[in-house]
Structures are given as C-alpha cells and as structure tokens.
Design an enzyme around this catalytic site. Structure first.
Site, PDB file in Angstrom:
ATOM      1  N   TYR A   1       0.844  -1.191   0.000  1.00  0.00           N
ATOM      2  CA  TYR A   1       0.000   0.000   0.000  1.00  0.00           C
ATOM      3  C   TYR A   1       0.882   1.245   0.000  1.00  0.00           C
ATOM      4  O   TYR A   1       1.355   1.704   1.037  1.00  0.00           O
ATOM      5  CB  TYR A   1      -0.939   0.011   1.200  1.00  0.00           C
ATOM      6  CG  TYR A   1      -1.903  -1.148   1.256  1.00  0.00           C
ATOM      7  CD1 TYR A   1      -2.162  -1.938   0.130  1.00  0.00           C
ATOM      8  CD2 TYR A   1      -2.560  -1.471   2.433  1.00  0.00           C
ATOM      9  CE1 TYR A   1      -3.043  -3.001   0.189  1.00  0.00           C
ATOM     10  CE2 TYR A   1      -3.459  -2.530   2.496  1.00  0.00           C
ATOM     11  CZ  TYR A   1      -3.686  -3.297   1.372  1.00  0.00           C
ATOM     12  OH  TYR A   1      -4.568  -4.350   1.440  1.00  0.00           O
TER      13      TYR A   1
ATOM     14  N   PHE B   1     -12.969  -5.108   0.596  1.00  0.00           N
ATOM     15  CA  PHE B   1     -14.022  -4.502  -0.230  1.00  0.00           C
ATOM     16  C   PHE B   1     -15.379  -4.867   0.367  1.00  0.00           C
ATOM     17  O   PHE B   1     -16.272  -5.370  -0.308  1.00  0.00           O
ATOM     18  CB  PHE B   1     -13.903  -4.971  -1.677  1.00  0.00           C
ATOM     19  CG  PHE B   1     -14.656  -4.121  -2.680  1.00  0.00           C
ATOM     20  CD1 PHE B   1     -14.766  -2.753  -2.518  1.00  0.00           C
ATOM     21  CD2 PHE B   1     -15.251  -4.693  -3.781  1.00  0.00           C
ATOM     22  CE1 PHE B   1     -15.451  -1.976  -3.431  1.00  0.00           C
ATOM     23  CE2 PHE B   1     -15.936  -3.933  -4.702  1.00  0.00           C
ATOM     24  CZ  PHE B   1     -16.039  -2.561  -4.525  1.00  0.00           C
ATOM     25  N   PRO B   2     -15.572  -4.629   1.683  1.00  0.00           N
ATOM     26  CA  PRO B   2     -16.738  -5.169   2.386  1.00  0.00           C
ATOM     27  C   PRO B   2     -18.082  -4.551   2.022  1.00  0.00           C
ATOM     28  O   PRO B   2     -19.113  -5.177   2.258  1.00  0.00           O
ATOM     29  CB  PRO B   2     -16.408  -4.903   3.863  1.00  0.00           C
ATOM     30  CG  PRO B   2     -15.501  -3.722   3.838  1.00  0.00           C
ATOM     31  CD  PRO B   2     -14.678  -3.890   2.590  1.00  0.00           C
TER      32      PRO B   2
ATOM     33  N   GLY C   1     -20.227  -2.744  -4.409  1.00  0.00           N
ATOM     34  CA  GLY C   1     -20.342  -1.590  -5.276  1.00  0.00           C
ATOM     35  C   GLY C   1     -21.747  -1.126  -5.553  1.00  0.00           C
ATOM     36  O   GLY C   1     -21.966  -0.099  -6.174  1.00  0.00           O
TER      37      GLY C   1
ATOM     38  N   LEU D   1     -28.333  -2.882  -8.268  1.00  0.00           N
ATOM     39  CA  LEU D   1     -29.385  -2.894  -7.269  1.00  0.00           C
ATOM     40  C   LEU D   1     -30.483  -1.903  -7.655  1.00  0.00           C
ATOM     41  O   LEU D   1     -30.213  -0.768  -8.029  1.00  0.00           O
ATOM     42  CB  LEU D   1     -28.825  -2.519  -5.892  1.00  0.00           C
ATOM     43  CG  LEU D   1     -27.803  -3.491  -5.279  1.00  0.00           C
ATOM     44  CD1 LEU D   1     -27.422  -3.006  -3.897  1.00  0.00           C
ATOM     45  CD2 LEU D   1     -28.347  -4.900  -5.219  1.00  0.00           C
TER      46      LEU D   1
END
Length: 333
Positions: A112, A257-258, A261, A265
C-alpha cells in the site's frame, strides 16, 4: 483457484467503485447503533439469520482479542494506492480517530503505497496503545500505480517482514499475512518462510489472503493459520466456501471490499429499505449485515474521510431485524 480471486486486489482497486458510487445507486442516510450475542450453527446448518452482531469481539490465535469492526489502511495512500496521500495530516487524523473510536485492528500491507501506509501508521500511532493489533501483509509487489504482481519467494517474504518491522517500528508483528499466493511458488515454501520468521520471534501469528480452502489446508501443515482475508460483500460471495471453512476451524475472516459496489441494485432494494427504516446509510447497513453474517467476520472498511470513518464505526452497533437481514441476504450475489 479462480482468476477472479487471484486478481482480486487489482480489481478492487482499479474498478473505481467508491462509497460515492455505492451510495449513488442505493441512497444515503445518517448514523446508528447496536450490540449482542451469537447462536450461529456453523457450516451447512447455519440458520438464515445468524443474529451475530451482538458479539462485538473475536480472538485471533487464542490471544489477540480485537473488536470485530476494524480499519483497512489501504486508502490513506495516494491515487491508485500509490505514493503519499494528497493530505498527509488528514491521513494521520483518520488513523488517530479510528483508535479513539475503539478500533483496535488496523490492516495494512507493504504494497500500500508501497510502504507509505505502514509509515503513516507508525507516524500517527507509535508508541502504540495497549491492545492495538497492526496486521500487515507481504507477497504483492508494485511496479506502478494500480499494478499488483505476486512474489511469494521465501527470500522476498523474509525481506518484506524485515521492512515492515522497520517501517512500523515494531519488534514483532502481531499478524502477518501472505498477501497473495504466487503461482510460481508452492504455498508451502511461502508460508515456510513466514514460519521461520515466526520462530525467530518477528511474527506472532500468520494469516492468508486471497486463497481457497485447499490452500489454507496446505498452509496449515506448515504453520498455524489464524485468519484469512478474501473479497466478500453482499454482491460478491464467491468466497462463501472459505468463510464456512474459517467458521469450522475458528479462523478469523477479514472481508476486503466489504461494502461492495451497489451495481445492479434497484432503488427499492432491501439495503435501501433498511437504511430508511433505521435512518442510517446503506454503507452502515452493508457492514451490519456482514457482522451478523458470521461470528468470525472481521470487516476492515477503509476510507480517506473522517466523516465516513465515524459512519463506518457506528455500523458496529446497528441491529437489523431478522426480516431485514433475510431480505438483504436474499439479494443475488
């Protein structure tokens, strides 16, 4: 192992999905609270509604008790997870505020920045408060912005551990994770190097990232594994088999990535309905759903915003009703 999982870190960084785009497809709201206990049955017999958000802590490796909602320190770096952030002081404030809010599990990696996330953590928090667990990773290299290349060679991983120790100003890393399995190096050789570092006292516990159950099993023949970090959220549950494995074996599961996106939906989706009912944001609902999904779930949402950090942490106390949880759980993954 699926290519999708192998390339997960690259896709999660490069796909441009942000909190803004997630909220844009589902709506937003305010803030919230919760607590409790678990009666989850592991594996195939797990009930549809786990009612798990009530157990606020998890113990890694039998001796590291952490609050189940942690902080992922990937996005405190520059664009493309490359270099320094545009506002270093803001990054330092976010890290300090996370600890003030009760976060005691911070996940980072040498990749990172590279290096900058670990350096910022040390600058902001060293000397570290008692009970704070810094989990870092090695095994992905960075040729350039948004580029991620596995390197699981033992000599590289040993050097990576030494580098992280220096940047984090630690004598021992509480949780060191193999960031990705290198297809050119048997996993036994990679984790064998980490076991050697553990034997010398430089690593306390070992975890894995972006793996399948059979790879976890192979690694565990070489060194005890206490956690697994795979991509997992409402819309992407390809690692459900890994989560079930972790439940059965008592390993922590750190979903990266909990929040997902929000792609595809409908406006009237169950996430949005629950957010409206509780007067909170859909991000908080997504995190609350994860915490109630499994007792071994340790979400590590990241952000470069103080406001979003406080919103995320508040999700640890948001209680969904059984009906809300089941409706969200039924969203096609």
């Amino acid at each position: 192992m699926h290519d999708k999982t192998r390339n997960a870190n690259q896709k999660g960084v490069e796909n441009g999905i942000t909190r803004r785009s997630f909220l844009g497809t589902t709506l937003a709201g305010g803030a919230a609270l919760l607590a409790g206990k678990s009666d989850v049955i592991f594996g195939a017999d797990r009930p549809t509604f786990s009612n798990m958000a009530t157990n606020p802590t998890f113990t890694l490796g039998g001796d590291l008790t952490v609050n189940r909602l942690g902080f992922g320190a990937m996005r405190i770096t520059g664009q493309g997870i490359w270099g320094w952030p545009p506002d270093r002081q803001n990054a330092l404030k976010i890290l300090r505020r996370a600890v003030e809010l009760g976060v005691n599990l911070i996940d980072t990696a040498d990749a990172y920045g590279p290096d900058t996330s670990e350096l910022l953590i040390a600058q902001a928090l060293h000397p570290y408060p008692s009970g704070l667990v810094i989990a870092t990773k090695g095994g992905l290299t960075r040729p350039g912005p948004s580029q991620w290349v596995p390197n699981g060679r033992p000599e590289h991983l040993k050097q990576a551990v030494e580098g992280s120790l220096k940047r984090l100003r630690l004598e021992r890393i509480d949780l060191y994770q193999l960031h990705a399995v290198d297809s050119k190096v048997p996993i036994e050789e990679s984790v064998g190097a980490l076991k050697q570092m553990q034997d010398t006292g430089k690593i306390r516990h070992v975890g894995l990232s972006n793996v399948e159950p059979h790879e976890i099993a192979r690694a565990r023949k070489i060194v005890p594994i206490v956690s697994v970090q795979n991509q997992y959220n409402i819309e992407d549950r390809d690692s459900e088999n890994v989560l079930v494995y972790c439940e059965k074996e008592g390993l922590g599961f750190l979903p990266w990535f909990p929040i997902g996106g929000g792609g595809g939906l409908k406006p009237e989706n169950p996430l949005n309905a629950a957010a409206k009912a509780h007067g909170v944001s859909v991000v908080q609902v997504a995190l609350a759903w994860l915490l109630e999904r499994s007792p071994v779930m340790l979400p590590i949402p990241g952000t470069a915003s103080l406001a979003h950090l406080e919103e995320n942490v508040a999700a640890a106390k948001l209680k969904l009703s059984p009906q809300e949880w089941k409706a969200i759980d039924s969203i096609p993954a």
